[in-house]
Design an enzyme around this catalytic site. Structure first.
Site, PDB file in Angstrom:
ATOM      1  CB  SER A 119      23.833  30.947  23.818  1.00  0.00           C
ATOM      2  OG  SER A 119      23.766  30.076  24.881  1.00  0.00           O
ATOM      3  CG  HIS A 140      27.731  27.279  22.883  1.00  0.00           C
ATOM      4  ND1 HIS A 140      26.909  27.101  21.801  1.00  0.00           N
ATOM      5  CD2 HIS A 140      26.910  27.636  23.912  1.00  0.00           C
ATOM      6  CE1 HIS A 140      25.654  27.343  22.152  1.00  0.00           C
ATOM      7  NE2 HIS A 140      25.632  27.668  23.427  1.00  0.00           N
ATOM      8  CD  GLU A 152      28.061  25.363  18.509  1.00  0.00           C
ATOM      9  OE1 GLU A 152      27.282  25.014  17.622  1.00  0.00           O
ATOM     10  OE2 GLU A 152      27.904  26.426  19.161  1.00  0.00           O
ATOM     11  CG  ASN A 190      22.035  28.371  19.607  1.00  0.00           C
ATOM     12  OD1 ASN A 190      21.362  27.346  19.697  1.00  0.00           O
ATOM     13  ND2 ASN A 190      22.573  28.964  20.653  1.00  0.00           N
TER      14      ASN A 190
HETATM   15  N1  LIG Z   1      20.505  27.538  29.454  1.00  0.00           N
HETATM   16  C1  LIG Z   1      20.948  27.084  28.284  1.00  0.00           C
HETATM   17  O1  LIG Z   1      20.274  26.295  27.597  1.00  0.00           O
HETATM   18  C2  LIG Z   1      22.302  27.490  27.783  1.00  0.00           C
HETATM   19  C3  LIG Z   1      22.959  26.663  26.866  1.00  0.00           C
HETATM   20  C4  LIG Z   1      24.251  26.997  26.442  1.00  0.00           C
HETATM   21  C5  LIG Z   1      24.834  28.170  26.902  1.00  0.00           C
HETATM   22  N2  LIG Z   1      24.166  28.970  27.782  1.00  0.00           N
HETATM   23  C6  LIG Z   1      24.864  30.174  28.256  1.00  0.00           C
HETATM   24  O2  LIG Z   1      25.404  29.900  29.538  1.00  0.00           O
HETATM   25  C7  LIG Z   1      25.436  31.106  30.319  1.00  0.00           C
HETATM   26  C8  LIG Z   1      24.700  30.884  31.634  1.00  0.00           C
HETATM   27  O3  LIG Z   1      23.369  30.512  31.328  1.00  0.00           O
HETATM   28  P1  LIG Z   1      22.447  29.706  32.359  1.00  0.00           P
HETATM   29  O4  LIG Z   1      21.281  29.220  31.590  1.00  0.00           O
HETATM   30  O5  LIG Z   1      23.294  28.758  33.132  1.00  0.00           O
HETATM   31  O6  LIG Z   1      21.975  30.915  33.300  1.00  0.00           O
HETATM   32  P2  LIG Z   1      21.502  30.850  34.840  1.00  0.00           P
HETATM   33  O7  LIG Z   1      20.693  32.082  35.039  1.00  0.00           O
HETATM   34  O8  LIG Z   1      20.951  29.526  35.186  1.00  0.00           O
HETATM   35  O9  LIG Z   1      22.884  30.993  35.629  1.00  0.00           O
HETATM   36  C9  LIG Z   1      23.657  32.147  35.631  1.00  0.00           C
HETATM   37  C10 LIG Z   1      24.363  32.164  36.962  1.00  0.00           C
HETATM   38  O10 LIG Z   1      25.394  33.108  36.932  1.00  0.00           O
HETATM   39  C11 LIG Z   1      25.423  33.757  38.183  1.00  0.00           C
HETATM   40  N3  LIG Z   1      26.079  35.019  37.979  1.00  0.00           N
HETATM   41  C12 LIG Z   1      25.578  36.145  37.472  1.00  0.00           C
HETATM   42  N4  LIG Z   1      26.527  37.085  37.447  1.00  0.00           N
HETATM   43  C13 LIG Z   1      27.650  36.518  37.935  1.00  0.00           C
HETATM   44  C14 LIG Z   1      28.946  36.942  38.176  1.00  0.00           C
HETATM   45  N5  LIG Z   1      29.300  38.214  37.911  1.00  0.00           N
HETATM   46  N6  LIG Z   1      29.848  36.077  38.701  1.00  0.00           N
HETATM   47  C15 LIG Z   1      29.504  34.803  38.943  1.00  0.00           C
HETATM   48  N7  LIG Z   1      28.271  34.340  38.776  1.00  0.00           N
HETATM   49  C16 LIG Z   1      27.362  35.185  38.261  1.00  0.00           C
HETATM   50  C17 LIG Z   1      23.994  33.857  38.647  1.00  0.00           C
HETATM   51  O11 LIG Z   1      23.922  33.953  40.054  1.00  0.00           O
HETATM   52  C18 LIG Z   1      23.434  32.533  38.128  1.00  0.00           C
HETATM   53  O12 LIG Z   1      23.517  31.516  39.098  1.00  0.00           O
HETATM   54  C19 LIG Z   1      24.833  32.203  29.434  1.00  0.00           C
HETATM   55  O13 LIG Z   1      25.873  32.875  28.783  1.00  0.00           O
HETATM   56  C20 LIG Z   1      23.986  31.407  28.447  1.00  0.00           C
HETATM   57  O14 LIG Z   1      23.824  32.069  27.216  1.00  0.00           O
HETATM   58  C21 LIG Z   1      22.923  28.651  28.243  1.00  0.00           C
END
Ligand SMILES: NC(=O)c1ccc[n+]([C@@H]2O[C@H](COP(=O)([O-])OP(=O)(O)OC[C@H]3O[C@@H](n4cnc5c(N)ncnc54)[C@H](O)[C@@H]3O)[C@@H](O)[C@H]2O)c1
Length: 283
Positions: A119, A140, A152, A190
């Site tokens: 993000s 994204h 995106e 964002n």
């Molecule tokens: N939550 C949102 O609203 C949102 C929206 C768009 C983008 N994002 C982006 O998406 C990404 C994930 O966010 P999220 O909210 O899903 O987080 P989350 O904490 O729900 O999930 C992250 C997952 O990644 C796993 N993980 C960590 N290290 C790892 C690795 N080395 N290999 C494989 N898996 C691994 C963890 O076990 C966890 O299940 C981030 O970069 C975040 O910025 C989040």
């Protein structure tokens, strides 16, 4: 290059949603989590949402079974070797992502495309951890990925036209609405939304308005479908604070820094919908 098999790294909130979208669009998905239980939890979530889709007659039971049949879970990055596209959705941490991309670079050879769902981090800095930054893009997705149409598609100065166009076309094949964007802090949404939501929160204290009334003002005066406080509750206070800090760190504008009220809510563990308490209370 025809994309048949997609790797998804990290099956948390976003990764599980992205995997579901890919499965429903007919792609094979190899999902990689750090622990087998995390992967199983993601499979259960996808199963649950697809079952709801069947109930609502958005897909048939056969389509649901076929979609789940296309999902493979693993804890080994090496199992992503024959993916034509890998979408990384692991923790929002530059060191974690750079390490993953360094490994993926060795495991999934070109012309496979490596995409990050970050993000707020720099796609360029993630791509720099590879020997082949020309095949690295940002994809994204928005939360919840199966519901929100926008993707995106982010290119760095070194992304090749071919990689960018393949990723863009792939997002269209998913039935999404991709928008092209260069690698700049906060990309499009964002960059606009975070300072705007922070302003809405500051108005609460400056004008002594209740969250209900700020939400009513933006819904009934600007026709927003959801008020800003309800939206921050949905995003998660912690996720919004993290993104605010990243944007503030990158661009330095005061409006981008998280307001004190949000930091306090975070310290108290009132993170919005996911904890049942944010600006509003949820059952
Ligand atoms: N939550 C949102 O609203 C949102 C929206 C768009 C983008 N994002 C982006 O998406 C990404 C994930 O966010 P999220 O909210 O899903 O987080 P989350 O904490 O729900 O999930 C992250 C997952 O990644 C796993 N993980 C960590 N290290 C790892 C690795 N080395 N290999 C494989 N898996 C691994 C963890 O076990 C966890 O299940 C981030 O970069 C975040 O910025 C989040």
């Amino acid at each position: 290059m025809k994309i048949v098999r997609v790797g998804v790294v990290g099956l948390g909130t976003m990764g599980a949603g992205i995997a579901q979208v890919c499965l429903q669009a007919g792609f094979e998905v190899v999902g990689r989590e750090v622990e087998p239980e995390h992967g199983e939890r993601a499979r259960e979530r996808i199963d649950h949402y697809l079952a709801r889709g069947v109930e609502k007659e958005r897909l048939t039971q056969d389509e649901k079974d076929a979609a789940l049949g296309r999902l493979t879970l693993t804890t080994e990055l090496a199992d992503l070797a024959d993916c034509q596209l890998v979408i990384e959705a692991a923790f929002e941490d530059l060191a974690v992502k750079r390490e993953l991309f360094g490994e993926l670079d060795r495991i999934a050879p070109p012309p496979a495309i490596l995409a990050t769902n970050t993000s707020a981090l720099s796609v360029t800095q993630i791509a720099d951890a590879t020997q082949t930054p020309e095949r690295v893009v940002g994809m994204h997705f928005f939360n919840p990925a199966p519901v929100l149409p926008l993707v995106e598609v982010v290119r760095t100065a070194r992304t090749s036209d071919e990689a960018f166009e393949t990723a863009f076309a792939f997002a269209q094949q998913l039935g999404k609405e991709p928008v092209a964007c260069n690698d700049t802090p906060g990309f499009i949404v964002n960059r606009i939304l975070i300072p705007l939501l922070n302003d809405c929160v500051r108005v609460l204290d400056e004008a002594r308005v209740s969250p209900e009334d700020v939400d009513r003002a933006m819904r009934f005066g600007v026709n927003w479908p959801i008020g800003p406080c309800a939206l921050i509750d949905l995003i998660g206070i912690d996720v919004h604070v993290h993104a605010s800090e990243a944007l503030h760190g990158a661009l330095g504008e005061e409006r981008m820094a998280p307001p004190e009220r949000l930091l306090e809510m975070q310290r108290e563990g009132n993170l919005g919908r996911k904890t049942g308490q944010g600006f509003f209370t949820y059952d």
